[in-house]
Design a protein around this motif. Structure first.
Motif, PDB file in Angstrom:
ATOM      1  N   SER A 134       0.692  -0.712   0.311  1.00  0.00           N
ATOM      2  CA  SER A 134       0.072   0.135   0.053  1.00  0.00           C
ATOM      3  C   SER A 134       0.891   0.864  -0.179  1.00  0.00           C
ATOM      4  O   SER A 134       0.805   2.599  -0.647  1.00  0.00           O
ATOM      5  CB  SER A 134      -1.062  -0.028   1.059  1.00  0.00           C
ATOM      6  OG  SER A 134      -0.389   0.323   2.530  1.00  0.00           O
ATOM      7  N   PRO A 138      -0.226   3.577  -5.099  1.00  0.00           N
ATOM      8  CA  PRO A 138      -1.134   4.811  -4.638  1.00  0.00           C
ATOM      9  C   PRO A 138      -0.421   5.784  -5.650  1.00  0.00           C
ATOM     10  O   PRO A 138      -0.363   6.578  -6.555  1.00  0.00           O
ATOM     11  CB  PRO A 138      -1.335   4.995  -3.693  1.00  0.00           C
ATOM     12  CG  PRO A 138      -1.121   3.880  -2.485  1.00  0.00           C
ATOM     13  CD  PRO A 138      -0.418   2.806  -3.200  1.00  0.00           C
ATOM     14  N   VAL A 242      -4.063   6.702   0.508  1.00  0.00           N
ATOM     15  CA  VAL A 242      -5.316   5.630  -0.118  1.00  0.00           C
ATOM     16  C   VAL A 242      -3.804   3.865   0.495  1.00  0.00           C
ATOM     17  O   VAL A 242      -4.046   3.660   1.234  1.00  0.00           O
ATOM     18  CB  VAL A 242      -4.640   5.054  -1.370  1.00  0.00           C
ATOM     19  CG1 VAL A 242      -4.874   3.518  -1.789  1.00  0.00           C
ATOM     20  CG2 VAL A 242      -5.622   5.774  -2.141  1.00  0.00           C
ATOM     21  N   LEU A 245      -4.672   4.190   4.903  1.00  0.00           N
ATOM     22  CA  LEU A 245      -6.236   3.524   4.294  1.00  0.00           C
ATOM     23  C   LEU A 245      -6.304   1.557   4.434  1.00  0.00           C
ATOM     24  O   LEU A 245      -6.507   1.234   4.792  1.00  0.00           O
ATOM     25  CB  LEU A 245      -7.132   4.168   3.530  1.00  0.00           C
ATOM     26  CG  LEU A 245      -8.438   4.070   3.355  1.00  0.00           C
ATOM     27  CD1 LEU A 245      -9.467   4.832   4.959  1.00  0.00           C
ATOM     28  CD2 LEU A 245      -9.507   4.076   2.244  1.00  0.00           C
ATOM     29  N   MET A 246      -4.981   1.483   3.091  1.00  0.00           N
ATOM     30  CA  MET A 246      -5.107   0.301   3.268  1.00  0.00           C
ATOM     31  C   MET A 246      -4.656  -0.960   4.180  1.00  0.00           C
ATOM     32  O   MET A 246      -4.542  -1.888   4.322  1.00  0.00           O
ATOM     33  CB  MET A 246      -4.411  -0.580   1.735  1.00  0.00           C
ATOM     34  CG  MET A 246      -5.250  -0.086   0.525  1.00  0.00           C
ATOM     35  SD  MET A 246      -6.567  -0.885   0.535  1.00  0.00           S
ATOM     36  CE  MET A 246      -8.254   0.658   1.896  1.00  0.00           C
ATOM     37  N   ALA A 249      -6.928  -0.866   6.368  1.00  0.00           N
ATOM     38  CA  ALA A 249      -7.604  -2.011   6.233  1.00  0.00           C
ATOM     39  C   ALA A 249      -7.497  -3.775   6.843  1.00  0.00           C
ATOM     40  O   ALA A 249      -8.150  -4.002   7.260  1.00  0.00           O
ATOM     41  CB  ALA A 249      -7.697  -1.951   4.945  1.00  0.00           C
ATOM     42  N   VAL A 274     -15.398   0.523   2.086  1.00  0.00           N
ATOM     43  CA  VAL A 274     -14.107   1.719   1.766  1.00  0.00           C
ATOM     44  C   VAL A 274     -14.525   2.526   2.493  1.00  0.00           C
ATOM     45  O   VAL A 274     -13.499   3.752   3.696  1.00  0.00           O
ATOM     46  CB  VAL A 274     -14.546   1.932   0.364  1.00  0.00           C
ATOM     47  CG1 VAL A 274     -13.247   3.296   0.200  1.00  0.00           C
ATOM     48  CG2 VAL A 274     -13.394   0.823  -0.441  1.00  0.00           C
ATOM     49  N   ALA A 355      -9.113   7.916  -5.319  1.00  0.00           N
ATOM     50  CA  ALA A 355      -8.858   7.422  -4.780  1.00  0.00           C
ATOM     51  C   ALA A 355      -9.703   6.717  -3.467  1.00  0.00           C
ATOM     52  O   ALA A 355      -9.618   5.036  -3.456  1.00  0.00           O
ATOM     53  CB  ALA A 355      -8.997   8.448  -3.166  1.00  0.00           C
ATOM     54  N   ARG A 356     -11.436   6.504  -3.749  1.00  0.00           N
ATOM     55  CA  ARG A 356     -12.448   5.270  -3.627  1.00  0.00           C
ATOM     56  C   ARG A 356     -11.897   4.395  -4.596  1.00  0.00           C
ATOM     57  O   ARG A 356     -12.093   3.134  -4.088  1.00  0.00           O
ATOM     58  CB  ARG A 356     -13.592   6.274  -3.513  1.00  0.00           C
ATOM     59  CG  ARG A 356     -14.135   6.802  -2.555  1.00  0.00           C
ATOM     60  CD  ARG A 356     -16.116   7.575  -2.450  1.00  0.00           C
ATOM     61  NE  ARG A 356     -16.130   8.086  -0.929  1.00  0.00           N
ATOM     62  CZ  ARG A 356     -16.190   9.151  -0.793  1.00  0.00           C
ATOM     63  NH1 ARG A 356     -15.434  10.114  -1.939  1.00  0.00           N
ATOM     64  NH2 ARG A 356     -16.593   9.625   0.206  1.00  0.00           N
ATOM     65  N   GLU A 358      -9.038   3.383  -5.912  1.00  0.00           N
ATOM     66  CA  GLU A 358      -8.347   3.140  -5.715  1.00  0.00           C
ATOM     67  C   GLU A 358      -7.676   1.444  -4.506  1.00  0.00           C
ATOM     68  O   GLU A 358      -7.739   0.343  -4.607  1.00  0.00           O
ATOM     69  CB  GLU A 358      -6.854   3.509  -5.276  1.00  0.00           C
ATOM     70  CG  GLU A 358      -5.938   4.542  -6.488  1.00  0.00           C
ATOM     71  CD  GLU A 358      -5.252   5.571  -6.507  1.00  0.00           C
ATOM     72  OE1 GLU A 358      -4.150   4.700  -5.790  1.00  0.00           O
ATOM     73  OE2 GLU A 358      -5.567   6.297  -6.256  1.00  0.00           O
ATOM     74  N   SER A 359      -8.486   2.171  -3.987  1.00  0.00           N
ATOM     75  CA  SER A 359      -8.780   0.965  -2.127  1.00  0.00           C
ATOM     76  C   SER A 359     -10.238   0.347  -2.609  1.00  0.00           C
ATOM     77  O   SER A 359      -9.671  -0.874  -2.020  1.00  0.00           O
ATOM     78  CB  SER A 359      -9.972   2.414  -0.713  1.00  0.00           C
ATOM     79  OG  SER A 359      -9.141   3.311  -0.951  1.00  0.00           O
TER      80      SER A 359
END
Length: 400
Positions: A134, A138, A242, A245-246, A249, A274, A355-356, A358-359
């Motif tokens: 991650s 990105p 991202v 975020l990942m 996650a 997401v 971003a959404r 990609e995620s």
């Protein structure tokens, strides 16, 4: 037992490790928190944070977005996140053209290709979700859109990380952070000069060719500093959002495996997942604004001329806005309150749709690659950064 005094110190080790206990006390005990030592305010409730994000007449962005900037004597570099209307409106209308639905959708194959490339290179028995996956992909996406040559794309990420890093107690840039900012600016300045000589089909070339209106209605071109400022912002947002975020996650789905099972059973839940990741533990912790005049909010008033922390991550855990706010639930009702994870109001994230996407693609590929996995908990390392939260290291093993 007497409870300890409530202290919000966004540069403390305690805060870096777990801000959510502090946020909970702030919402309950001091929704308009004041720090007398540093002379700043902080908003923690959803209704106050969302109101402040929308009130750009009272809460100005023009002095910067972190405490050191807002309290400093020097104006920040020219960048859309450091602008108020009408200047912000003109720049936003120009930059929105770079993130039209069509422009974002055109990146889908590139994103898939990059994610496949990085996942194919990792050892399933032992890899680091952030360092090996991650972190790298990105920044490749966003800098490729901007026009950064391949050999410099990862360097952009390292400059950003160094710039944002803070030791406990450190409010302003470190010497290394200052140097990283200088190196970033010098690099983009050189790239802008190259594109002026030899334009290409990339964002920097389009910004060079673009025109925006002056206050008197005449048109002007962007100068080198404005273009460099936007390229720096783009690289930073693309590299951090991202990435963090990942990493988060992987941690939260390991902590709440029933939610991972829901995704394995129904991939249609990925977009909702997401959104819940952005709400529950999003990468952006706060933005700092400056009050141009006395500001009235649901919880009270803030005097003019003060730095104010808008604690986005706290607002997204406010039980007055979200049912069972501290529960990670990808099936929650999205209509209850505004998710502030990618901002709100005129400064909402320009690249939110990218971003959404990609995620969502990354989650889809993770479900394929690691349907069963374990996080090596003793190897988890959180970042220590201003504005941004997440993990620098998330060691993972895929289970056979």
């Amino acid at each position: 037992m007497t409870q300890a005094e409530l202290v919000f110190d966004p540069f403390s080790q305690e805060y870096f490790e777990n801000p959510f206990d502090i946020y909970r006390r702030m919402r309950d005990e001091a929704p308009i928190y004041y720090d007398a030592n540093e002379d700043f305010y902080a908003l923690s409730r959803h209704e106050d944070v969302s109101a402040a994000l929308k009130d750009h007449d009272s809460f100005s962005s023009s002095r910067g977005c972190d405490l050191a900037m807002v309290k400093g004597d020097e104006p920040p570099q020219k960048s859309i996140i450091f602008m108020d209307p009408p200047e912000h409106r003109h720049m936003r209308s120009l930059l929105n053209k770079a993130f039209t639905p069509r422009a974002v959708q055109s990146q889908k194959e590139v994103i898939i290709e990059l994610i496949d490339k990085y996942l194919a290179a990792v050892n399933p028995d032992a890899f680091d979700m952030v360092q090996d996956f991650s972190g790298p992909f990105p920044v490749e996406v966003i800098t490729q859109m901007a026009g950064v040559p391949e050999e410099y794309r990862q360097q952009v990420r390292h400059w950003i990380d160094t710039s944002l890093s803070r030791e406990p107690g450190q409010i302003a840039y470190s010497e290394a952070g200052m140097q990283a900012n200088i190196d970033t600016a010098m690099y983009y300045y050189g790239l802008v000069q190259e594109r002026r000589e030899n334009p290409r089909d990339d964002m920097i070339s389009r910004l060079i060719a673009a025109e925006i209106p002056n206050d008197d209605g005449t048109l002007r071109r962007l100068d080198d500093i404005e273009i460099c400022g936007f390229a720096t912002l783009l690289g930073g947002a693309g590299a951090e959002t991202v990435t963090k975020l990942m990493g988060t996650a992987a941690v939260n789905f390991a902590r709440f495996p029933d939610q991972w099972t829901k995704l394995l059973d129904d991939r249609d839940k990925i977009p909702a997942a997401v959104e819940e990741l952005l709400r529950y533990e999003g990468p952006v912790q706060y933005n700092v604004r400056y009050t141009l005049k006395e500001a009235t909010l649901p919880s009270g008033t803030i005097p003019a001329g003060k730095p104010v922390f808008l604690l986005i991550a706290s607002a997204n855990r406010d039980s007055a806005a979200f049912t069972d706010a501290d529960t990670f639930d990808i099936d929650r009702d999205r209509t209850e309150a505004q998710n502030l994870g990618l901002g709100y109001g005129i400064h909402s994230c320009l690249g939110a749709a990218l971003a959404r996407m990609e995620s969502a693609i990354a989650l889809e590929k993770m479900l394929d690659f690691m349907p069963r996995y374990e996080v090596q908990w003793d190897g988890l390392r959180r970042v220590q950064m201003q504005n941004v939260a997440g993990f620098s290291h998330v060691p993972v093993q895929v289970l056979r």
